[in-house]
Design an enzyme around this catalytic site. Structure first.
Site, PDB file in Angstrom:
ATOM      1  N   GLN A 279      -7.336 -29.636  63.738  1.00 14.73           N
ATOM      2  CA  GLN A 279      -7.960 -29.685  65.062  1.00 14.73           C
ATOM      3  C   GLN A 279      -9.299 -30.439  64.997  1.00 14.73           C
ATOM      4  O   GLN A 279      -9.425 -31.337  64.184  1.00 14.73           O
ATOM      5  CB  GLN A 279      -8.133 -28.277  65.664  1.00 14.73           C
ATOM      6  CG  GLN A 279      -6.807 -27.619  66.066  1.00 14.73           C
ATOM      7  CD  GLN A 279      -6.111 -26.929  64.913  1.00 14.73           C
ATOM      8  OE1 GLN A 279      -6.711 -26.164  64.185  1.00 14.73           O
ATOM      9  NE2 GLN A 279      -4.843 -27.199  64.736  1.00 14.73           N
TER      10      GLN A 279
ATOM     11  N   GLY B 264      -6.877 -38.586  63.472  1.00 11.48           N
ATOM     12  CA  GLY B 264      -6.283 -39.349  62.368  1.00 11.48           C
ATOM     13  C   GLY B 264      -6.668 -38.754  61.029  1.00 11.48           C
ATOM     14  O   GLY B 264      -6.736 -39.453  60.014  1.00 11.48           O
ATOM     15  N   LYS B 265      -6.908 -37.440  61.027  1.00  7.74           N
ATOM     16  CA  LYS B 265      -7.327 -36.771  59.780  1.00  7.74           C
ATOM     17  C   LYS B 265      -6.251 -36.842  58.714  1.00  7.74           C
ATOM     18  O   LYS B 265      -6.559 -36.934  57.527  1.00  7.74           O
ATOM     19  CB  LYS B 265      -7.679 -35.297  60.050  1.00  7.74           C
ATOM     20  CG  LYS B 265      -8.909 -35.118  60.904  1.00  7.74           C
ATOM     21  CD  LYS B 265      -9.203 -33.658  61.149  1.00  7.74           C
ATOM     22  CE  LYS B 265      -8.114 -32.953  61.921  1.00  7.74           C
ATOM     23  NZ  LYS B 265      -7.926 -33.440  63.296  1.00  7.74           N
TER      24      LYS B 265
ATOM     25  N   LEU C 287      -9.435 -48.362  64.772  1.00 13.50           N
ATOM     26  CA  LEU C 287     -10.283 -49.399  65.351  1.00 13.50           C
ATOM     27  C   LEU C 287      -9.422 -50.541  65.907  1.00 13.50           C
ATOM     28  O   LEU C 287      -9.776 -51.176  66.899  1.00 13.50           O
ATOM     29  CB  LEU C 287     -11.255 -49.927  64.281  1.00 13.50           C
ATOM     30  CG  LEU C 287     -12.345 -50.870  64.785  1.00 13.50           C
ATOM     31  CD1 LEU C 287     -13.272 -50.181  65.777  1.00 13.50           C
ATOM     32  CD2 LEU C 287     -13.165 -51.423  63.611  1.00 13.50           C
TER      33      LEU C 287
ATOM     34  N   GLY D 285      -0.848 -31.335  63.663  1.00 14.22           N
ATOM     35  CA  GLY D 285       0.226 -32.289  63.407  1.00 14.22           C
ATOM     36  C   GLY D 285      -0.386 -33.493  62.746  1.00 14.22           C
ATOM     37  O   GLY D 285      -1.158 -34.205  63.365  1.00 14.22           O
ATOM     38  N   HIS D 286      -0.130 -33.668  61.476  1.00 14.96           N
ATOM     39  CA  HIS D 286      -0.728 -34.782  60.749  1.00 14.96           C
ATOM     40  C   HIS D 286       0.340 -35.807  60.388  1.00 14.96           C
ATOM     41  O   HIS D 286       1.324 -35.474  59.735  1.00 14.96           O
ATOM     42  CB  HIS D 286      -1.432 -34.268  59.488  1.00 14.96           C
ATOM     43  CG  HIS D 286      -2.652 -33.462  59.794  1.00 14.96           C
ATOM     44  ND1 HIS D 286      -3.299 -32.679  58.887  1.00 14.96           N
ATOM     45  CD2 HIS D 286      -3.351 -33.333  60.945  1.00 14.96           C
ATOM     46  CE1 HIS D 286      -4.345 -32.096  59.466  1.00 14.96           C
ATOM     47  NE2 HIS D 286      -4.388 -32.476  60.709  1.00 14.96           N
TER      48      HIS D 286
ATOM     49  N   ASP E 108      -6.662 -34.686  66.593  1.00 12.32           N
ATOM     50  CA  ASP E 108      -5.874 -35.918  66.646  1.00 12.32           C
ATOM     51  C   ASP E 108      -6.704 -37.157  66.317  1.00 12.32           C
ATOM     52  O   ASP E 108      -6.439 -38.241  66.816  1.00 12.32           O
ATOM     53  CB  ASP E 108      -5.210 -36.107  68.027  1.00 12.32           C
ATOM     54  CG  ASP E 108      -4.406 -34.888  68.430  1.00 12.32           C
ATOM     55  OD1 ASP E 108      -3.720 -34.342  67.564  1.00 12.32           O
ATOM     56  OD2 ASP E 108      -4.471 -34.491  69.605  1.00 12.32           O
TER      57      ASP E 108
HETATM   58  P1  IMP Z   1      -3.598 -23.521  70.227  1.00 13.37           P
HETATM   59  O1  IMP Z   1      -4.323 -23.964  69.003  1.00 13.37           O
HETATM   60  O2  IMP Z   1      -2.121 -23.733  70.149  1.00 13.37           O
HETATM   61  O3  IMP Z   1      -3.965 -22.122  70.637  1.00 13.37           O
HETATM   62  O4  IMP Z   1      -4.083 -24.450  71.447  1.00 13.37           O
HETATM   63  C1  IMP Z   1      -5.415 -24.394  71.958  1.00 13.37           C
HETATM   64  C2  IMP Z   1      -5.923 -25.779  72.323  1.00 13.37           C
HETATM   65  O5  IMP Z   1      -6.095 -26.537  71.134  1.00 13.37           O
HETATM   66  C3  IMP Z   1      -4.986 -26.588  73.209  1.00 13.37           C
HETATM   67  O6  IMP Z   1      -5.778 -27.414  74.056  1.00 13.37           O
HETATM   68  C4  IMP Z   1      -4.230 -27.447  72.221  1.00 13.37           C
HETATM   69  O7  IMP Z   1      -3.740 -28.631  72.815  1.00 13.37           O
HETATM   70  C5  IMP Z   1      -5.342 -27.749  71.230  1.00 13.37           C
HETATM   71  N1  IMP Z   1      -4.864 -28.065  69.893  1.00 13.37           N
HETATM   72  C6  IMP Z   1      -4.413 -27.208  68.955  1.00 13.37           C
HETATM   73  N2  IMP Z   1      -4.095 -27.850  67.826  1.00 13.37           N
HETATM   74  C7  IMP Z   1      -4.379 -29.144  68.040  1.00 13.37           C
HETATM   75  C8  IMP Z   1      -4.300 -30.308  67.212  1.00 13.37           C
HETATM   76  O8  IMP Z   1      -3.924 -30.275  66.030  1.00 13.37           O
HETATM   77  N3  IMP Z   1      -4.690 -31.465  67.801  1.00 13.37           N
HETATM   78  C9  IMP Z   1      -5.150 -31.534  69.068  1.00 13.37           C
HETATM   79  N4  IMP Z   1      -5.246 -30.473  69.861  1.00 13.37           N
HETATM   80  C10 IMP Z   1      -4.862 -29.290  69.350  1.00 13.37           C
END
Ligand code: IMP
Length: 430
Positions: free
Chosen positions: A223, A15-16, A331, A40-41, A13
């Site tokens: 991620q 901001g990629k 920022l 989620g972008h 998260d």
């Molecule tokens: P999973 O990827 O659904 O198995 O989740 C594992 C962990 O990664 C959890 O803490 C999720 O909230 C976190 N996570 C997975 N994808 C994202 C992302 O795109 N952004 C932030 N956290 C993520």
């Protein structure tokens, strides 16, 4: 620089999506190489907001080839949903290419993700419940179903039946839950196969040829470093490698073909899901960051946990990813504060730690050691040149560079494409 890897330097998260979208302007090809629709972008183009989970952010340009590499796990229903939603908004999607070696997420993966999380109760990971972990487990256990299998109806049917026979044993006997029906899944997947077949190719071949031709390729990590299954805050991680080395593996290119690695860093820190977070703010300041930064999950809508910028984490991310540059986002969210803080080390039982610890018990106990810097009051959302940022904002970024050894190439001061300040051109941007 023709090949640039963009990775999250925190817990995702960062901001990629926005940075990818900005850099994609000069890229010929944009590639996703790991993760799935747990990502989620959010990308803002003009007045339109696009939320992508699986498609590379480059899809919003009419002329970019977008690749979903072998390292990604694909939920075909989600992918087709995204393609349909974009088509309905007039965005052409024919330039998508999907690796035949990518693995698929099936309904039994999502179901297992739910059942396992529920069974863990208070000890849950806090996954996105999209079936990501179970799909990667099957890949490594050598029972995964790949995109290539979609093209072979007999193989597809046999594999789904075999896998479901085993999984239904788990559902009923271990979890006391209802079994799933193979016939319905097979029917759905035959339908997906027909629609996805035109997009399927040997993407490793495509990408290696593109590198040979000197084309600009952007590898878009999902991620972040601390969610990496090897280097993150295990077990509170995702089941793939969001770090830079995985770009080679998940796209089918050699590591020698990567020219530059950029770490995306949010100007403060956020985390969704469970696990320790040293600079977390449980007070009004944390709430302020959440509200001003719109820190609610793009995929799950969960409120994100918020805290000060942690340079111990960013320095660690610099080491793990071999970062060449930082892209600092959001920022503007820090505007208006009297002072801003950056964590430069941790204190653990009287000891000063300057490196990110592997033991979660240690991480859960550490106290951040902060540098406090003067804040800035001027609205920076309209600033378009780095030199026009208030001196305090520049000092804040300089301090980050001093603490991490990595210089800042891009700075985001708002969610729009044009709200990006360029200090160092990558791909000849802008
Ligand atoms: P999973 O990827 O659904 O198995 O989740 C594992 C962990 O990664 C959890 O803490 C999720 O909230 C976190 N996570 C997975 N994808 C994202 C992302 O795109 N952004 C932030 N956290 C993520």
């Amino acid at each position: 620089m023709a090949t640039v890897v963009l990775v999250g330097a925190q817990w995702g998260d960062e901001g990629k999506g926005k940075v990818t979208d900005f850099l994609a302007a000069k890229a010929d090809i944009v590639v996703r190489y790991q993760g799935g629709n747990n990502a989620g972008h959010t990308v803002v183009v003009g007045d339109e907001v696009f939320r992508l989970h699986l498609l590379p952010s480059g899809i919003l340009y009419p002329d970019k080839i977008c690749v979903i590499g072998n390292g990604v796990v694909i939920d075909p229903a989600v992918l087709l949903g995204e393609l349909d939603a974009l088509a309905a908004r007039g965005v052409p999607t024919a330039r998508l290419v999907i690796s035949e070696r990518a693995h698929l997420i099936l309904p039994y993966h999502r179901y297992l993700d739910e059942l396992e999380e529920d069974k863990k109760g208070a000890g849950k990971i806090g996954t996105t419940r999209r079936g990501i972990g179970p799909a990667y487990v099957d890949k490594v256990a050598r029972v995964g179903i790949r995109v290539a299998d979609l093209l072979d109806p007999d193989v597809l049917r046999r594999k789904i039946e075999q896998n479901l026979a085993y999984k239904n044993g788990l559902f009923t006997q271990v979890f006391g839950a209802a079994p799933l029906d193979a016939a319905g899944i097979i029917r759905d997947f035959e339908g997906y196969a027909a629609r996805l077949a035109p997009y399927v190719a040997d993407t490793s071949l495509l990408l290696n040829e593109a590198v040979d031709q000197g084309r600009n390729i952007l590898f878009e990590g999902a991620q972040g470093t601390l969610l990496d299954v090897d280097h993150g805050t295990y077990p509170y991680v995702t089941s793939s490698n969001p770090t830079a080395a995985a770009a080679a593996l998940g796209a089918g290119i050699g590591p020698t073909r990567i020219d530059c690695v950029v770490g995306v860093v949010k100007a403060y820190t956020t985390r969704v899901g469970e696990g320790p977070f040293p600079t977390e703010l449980g007070d009004a300041m944390g709430e302020r960051l959440r509200e001003r930064g719109g820190e609610y999950g793009t995929t799950t809508g969960r409120p994100r946990r918020c805290g000060w910028l942690d340079a111990v984490i960013v320095r660690y991310a610099a080491r793990i990813n071999g970062l060449d540059y930082l892209a600092v986002t959001k920022l503007d969210v820090l505007t208006g504060l009297d002072t801003v803080r950056i964590c430069r080390a941790y204190r653990y039982r009287g000891q000063l730690l300057t490196e990110f610890p592997a033991r979660l018990g240690v991480l859960a106990e550490v106290e951040p050691v902060y540098d406090e810097l003067p804040g800035w009051k001027e609205d920076i959302s309209g600033v378009r040149r780095y030199e026009d940022l208030p001196v305090q904002a520049q000092d804040y970024l300089d301090r980050l560079t001093e603490l991490t050894g990595v210089s800042v190439a891009l700075v985001g001061v708002g969610s729009r494409r044009e709200q990006t300040l360029v200090r160092r051109t990558l791909f000849g941007n802008p």
